[in-house]
Design a protein around this motif. Structure first.
Motif, PDB file in Angstrom:
ATOM      1  N   ALA A 106       3.033   3.182   2.783  1.00  0.00           N
ATOM      2  CA  ALA A 106       1.571   3.107   2.888  1.00  0.00           C
ATOM      3  C   ALA A 106       0.964   4.447   3.302  1.00  0.00           C
ATOM      4  CB  ALA A 106       1.177   2.016   3.874  1.00  0.00           C
ATOM      5  N   LEU A 107       1.502   5.045   4.345  1.00  0.00           N
ATOM      6  CA  LEU A 107       0.915   6.293   4.823  1.00  0.00           C
ATOM      7  C   LEU A 107       1.256   7.476   3.929  1.00  0.00           C
ATOM      8  CD1 LEU A 107       1.220   5.893   8.681  1.00  0.00           C
ATOM      9  CD2 LEU A 107      -0.733   5.462   7.197  1.00  0.00           C
ATOM     10  N   ALA A 140      -2.280  10.977  -1.803  1.00  0.00           N
ATOM     11  CA  ALA A 140      -3.541  10.885  -2.538  1.00  0.00           C
ATOM     12  C   ALA A 140      -4.526  11.944  -2.053  1.00  0.00           C
ATOM     13  CB  ALA A 140      -4.134   9.486  -2.380  1.00  0.00           C
ATOM     14  N   LEU A 141      -4.598  12.143  -0.752  1.00  0.00           N
ATOM     15  CA  LEU A 141      -5.489  13.178  -0.217  1.00  0.00           C
ATOM     16  C   LEU A 141      -5.049  14.570  -0.654  1.00  0.00           C
ATOM     17  CD1 LEU A 141      -6.176  11.911   3.411  1.00  0.00           C
ATOM     18  CD2 LEU A 141      -7.752  11.919   1.470  1.00  0.00           C
ATOM     19  N   GLY A 181       1.559   7.239   0.706  1.00  0.00           N
ATOM     20  CA  GLY A 181       0.641   7.077  -0.419  1.00  0.00           C
ATOM     21  C   GLY A 181      -0.745   7.606  -0.101  1.00  0.00           C
ATOM     22  N   TYR A 182      -1.220   7.309   1.095  1.00  0.00           N
ATOM     23  CA  TYR A 182      -2.526   7.793   1.537  1.00  0.00           C
ATOM     24  C   TYR A 182      -2.535   9.319   1.624  1.00  0.00           C
ATOM     25  CZ  TYR A 182      -6.653   8.309   4.495  1.00  0.00           C
ATOM     26  OH  TYR A 182      -7.859   8.682   5.011  1.00  0.00           O
ATOM     27  N   ALA A 183      -1.516   9.881   2.271  1.00  0.00           N
ATOM     28  CA  ALA A 183      -1.450  11.340   2.443  1.00  0.00           C
ATOM     29  C   ALA A 183      -1.301  12.047   1.099  1.00  0.00           C
ATOM     30  CB  ALA A 183      -0.283  11.703   3.363  1.00  0.00           C
TER      31      ALA A 183
END
Length: 154
Positions: free
Chosen positions: A128-129, A135-136, A131-133
């Motif tokens: 999850a994290l 994407a940024l 993927g978030y990082a």
């Protein structure tokens, strides 16, 4: 202008594996002491972010065990859910913990549903994290005109 970080690219490979080994150590250490799945997953995310900075976010996503952050997080939720299945069939509450030992000849390895749950949390946090990082970081690469991609560094 394409700025290569040659030193970072050189050390990213070995450092990636050292960070992942440290994250697994934190995961297993937390089995009986502070730490565990969540903090181990955060350490694993730092390995993925390092790879993304050095080689690009697409390369970092491909380096995840499943090749996809969403798939890794979903597998983590599934593994965490499996920790409650034995208690479900015994009529106990969902996260009643079961403990056991696996004999290894020279010693015994303690295993439990707690460890299975921590592994699920580890995978879910990492997916999850990361993927978030990623994407940024991909947004930042797009603003730079894609200079930070792996193909741009060859």
């Amino acid at each position: 202008m394409n700025k290569r970080l040659v030193i970072l690219e050189s050390v990213a490979g070995p450092l990636y594996w050292v960070i992942l080994a440290a994250s697994v150590w934190v995961l297993l250490r937390g089995h009986n002491e502070p730490g565990g799945g969540f903090i181990g997953g955060l350490v694993a995310v730092s390995a993925s972010v390092l790879w993304a900075i050095a080689k690009g976010s697409d390369a970092a996503a491909r380096r995840l065990p499943t090749g996809s952050p969403v798939r890794l997080a979903a597998i983590g939720v599934g593994v965490g859910t499996l920790a409650g299945i034995p208690a479900f069939f015994s009529g106990e509450s969902f996260l009643t913990h079961w403990w056991g030992e696996i004999p290894l000849g020279f010693t015994e390895f303690a295993i439990s549903t707690v460890l299975l749950f921590d592994i699920g949390v580890y995978l879910c946090v990492w997916g999850a994290l990361a993927g978030y990082a990623l994407a940024l970081l991909a947004l930042g690469e797009a603003e730079d005109g894609g200079e930070a991609t792996e193909e741009g560094r060859s």
